[in-house]
Motif scaffolding. Structure first.
Motif, mmCIF file in Angstrom:
data_model
loop_
_atom_site.group_PDB
_atom_site.id
_atom_site.type_symbol
_atom_site.label_atom_id
_atom_site.label_comp_id
_atom_site.label_asym_id
_atom_site.label_seq_id
_atom_site.Cartn_x
_atom_site.Cartn_y
_atom_site.Cartn_z
ATOM 1 N N GLY A 28 0.781 -1.232 0.000
ATOM 2 C CA GLY A 28 0.000 0.000 0.000
ATOM 3 C C GLY A 28 0.809 1.276 0.000
ATOM 4 N N MET A 29 2.139 1.195 0.010
ATOM 5 C CA MET A 29 2.965 2.406 0.029
ATOM 6 C C MET A 29 2.893 3.132 -1.311
ATOM 7 N N SER A 30 2.691 4.448 -1.267
ATOM 8 C CA SER A 30 2.646 5.247 -2.495
ATOM 9 C C SER A 30 4.030 5.831 -2.773
ATOM 10 N N VAL A 31 4.215 6.296 -4.002
ATOM 11 C CA VAL A 31 5.511 6.872 -4.375
ATOM 12 C C VAL A 31 5.781 8.175 -3.633
ATOM 13 N N ASP A 32 4.740 8.809 -3.111
ATOM 14 C CA ASP A 32 4.905 10.111 -2.459
ATOM 15 C C ASP A 32 5.716 10.039 -1.175
ATOM 16 N N VAL A 33 5.794 8.869 -0.553
ATOM 17 C CA VAL A 33 6.469 8.773 0.745
ATOM 18 C C VAL A 33 7.840 8.109 0.649
ATOM 19 N N ILE A 34 8.310 7.825 -0.576
ATOM 20 C CA ILE A 34 9.562 7.078 -0.704
ATOM 21 C C ILE A 34 10.756 7.874 -0.182
ATOM 22 N N ASP A 35 10.754 9.192 -0.343
ATOM 23 C CA ASP A 35 11.877 9.993 0.158
ATOM 24 C C ASP A 35 11.995 9.879 1.675
ATOM 25 N N ASP A 36 10.878 10.011 2.367
ATOM 26 C CA ASP A 36 10.889 9.881 3.828
ATOM 27 C C ASP A 36 11.298 8.471 4.241
ATOM 28 N N TRP A 37 10.829 7.489 3.481
ATOM 29 C CA TRP A 37 11.179 6.104 3.803
ATOM 30 C C TRP A 37 12.684 5.883 3.681
ATOM 31 N N LEU A 38 13.284 6.418 2.615
ATOM 32 C CA LEU A 38 14.727 6.254 2.435
ATOM 33 C C LEU A 38 15.519 6.960 3.527
ATOM 34 N N THR A 39 15.017 8.114 3.966
ATOM 35 C CA THR A 39 15.696 8.824 5.056
ATOM 36 C C THR A 39 15.779 7.955 6.300
ATOM 37 N N SER A 40 14.711 7.241 6.573
ATOM 38 C CA SER A 40 14.658 6.410 7.781
ATOM 39 C C SER A 40 15.270 5.027 7.592
ATOM 40 N N HIS A 41 15.152 4.464 6.394
ATOM 41 C CA HIS A 41 15.532 3.073 6.191
ATOM 42 C C HIS A 41 16.614 2.882 5.127
ATOM 43 N N GLY A 42 17.140 3.960 4.581
ATOM 44 C CA GLY A 42 18.098 3.848 3.480
ATOM 45 C C GLY A 42 19.339 3.055 3.832
ATOM 46 N N GLU A 43 19.918 3.305 5.001
ATOM 47 C CA GLU A 43 21.140 2.590 5.381
ATOM 48 C C GLU A 43 20.866 1.112 5.602
ATOM 49 N N SER A 44 19.718 0.806 6.195
ATOM 50 C CA SER A 44 19.346 -0.600 6.373
ATOM 51 C C SER A 44 19.172 -1.287 5.025
#
Length: 388
Positions: A28-44
């Motif tokens: 259910g994740m939309s493309v609009d939140v991918i930047d925030d997701w990468l900020t939080s989970h990018g290193e993982s």
């Protein structure tokens, strides 16, 4: 894999995925939140990729109508999986694409369907008036994973990357909440699918080049141009063997050896003008589909304002015109423009009569309508002209 997982590469991949928009996957994740997701989970995410622990989610299956009346199955990966696929694509495309055949036009940088149509036209103009028109049966659904991975392993040395690609190929399909395993096919909604398809089919392209054939390929649509029906039948038999090696099946109902002017290619058809000059036109099937869509947008039984109708019509016609601008039939487009204005005039007449109007006007009434609604009126309203 270090290049795939690089921070800058993942950010560039996320930007491209956002630009492409698209539906959400099974999470259910939309493309609009991918930047925030990468900020939080990018290193993982980076560490999972580098260690080989990354596991793609199941793809969401979606069926959409095909132009021929059937249904096309799309597999929609999650947004995060699309970012990872795009990151892989950004590393592999510069390595693989330059080695592909110059006769392959689909989903490649700097190439387009128009280039494929123009190349086909040149072959027919040179006297190759017979086409071997090959359609593969459910190509994206029938790509054999072992065949594809075996060939990729000869080109790529990073086993982590090979394992990741196989996992994407084998990602289950989510249908009504149940995950089904995949044993063949590529997820046709993912960024990586076109590159994998071109890589696999390049083997056929190279074989055709070695045999000196004049051909054009766009994704899984391949046309070979020859000078006689007998030569065409030989080429068709050879193509069946080449595709069989890749565990792919020719759709016999849609494939044929025929005169090039009787077959469509990427929505276009060819015709012979005076002086034996080969010209391009919109294929009859594509013209029928366009008119059906215009009828739907301008139907008089739906209570929409004229401005709303024209707004939708304009959006559709501009896209259609942009693609089919390659057609060399201004007279046909002029007639279509007249037909579109006729439908709009009929819509306006009905609206003016409170929904009780008739679509057939007496000659006197028709002249009055044309006088009150001249071509200039539709130009000012923003209705595109196909003939200009």
């Amino acid at each position: 894999m270090e290049r795939v997982a690089a921070h800058a590469n993942l950010l560039a991949a996320a930007k491209r995925v956002k630009q492409n928009k698209g539906s959400a996957g099974v999470d259910g994740m939309s493309v609009d939140v991918i930047d925030d997701w990468l900020t939080s989970h990018g290193e993982s995410l980076r560490q999972q990729l580098l260690s080989g622990r990354y596991r793609p989610s199941p793809v969401r299956r979606l069926s959409i109508p095909k132009k021929d009346g059937g249904m096309r199955e799309l597999g929609i990966p999650t947004v995060v999986d699309r970012v990872v696929q795009q990151a892989v694509l950004q590393v592999l495309q510069p390595l693989l694409d330059p080695t592909f055949s110059t006769s392959s036009h689909g989903f490649r940088p700097g190439r387009s369907a128009h280039g494929a149509v123009l190349q086909a036209q040149r072959y027919v103009q040179e006297g190759r008036r017979i086409v071997v028109d090959v359609d593969l049966s459910k190509f994206f659904d029938r790509v054999n994973h072992d065949v594809l991975m075996g060939r990729l392993a000869k080109r790529l040395g990073d086993k982590r990357l090979l394992r990741l690609i196989r996992r994407f190929l084998e990602a289950g399909v989510m249908l009504n909440g149940v995950v089904m395993e995949r044993h063949e096919g590529t997820p046709q909604g993912g960024p990586l699918s076109p590159l994998l398809a071109n890589f696999l089919l390049d083997e056929v392209d190279k074989a055709l080049e070695r045999r000196g054939h004049a051909f054009v390929r766009y994704a899984d649509d391949c046309n070979v141009y020859v000078r006689s029906m007998k030569a065409g039948e030989r080429v068709m038999a050879g193509l069946r063997q080449l595709y069989e090696r890749l565990r792919l099946k020719v759709n016999e109902d849609k494939s044929a050896v025929a005169r090039a002017t009787t077959r469509k290619f990427l929505g276009f058809a060819l015709w012979i003008a005076k002086g034996s000059t080969v010209r391009r036109r919109v294929a009859p099937q594509a013209m029928t589909m366009m008119k059906d869509r215009v009828r739907e947008l301008t139907r008089r039984s739906v209570g929409r304002s004229l401005d709303d109708v024209i707004r939708e019509l304009r959006s559709y016609l501009l896209g259609w015109k942009g693609y089919f601008r390659l057609a060399e039939t201004p007279g046909v487009f002029t007639d279509v423009d007249k037909w579109i204005r006729h439908r709009l005039r009929a819509l306006i007449v009905k609206q003016d009569r409170g929904g009780r109007g008739h679509t057939r006007w007496a000659d006197g009434r028709k002249q009055t309508v044309h006088a009150k609604l001249p071509i200039r009126f539709f130009d000012e309203k923003g209705v595109p002209r196909l003939a200009t």
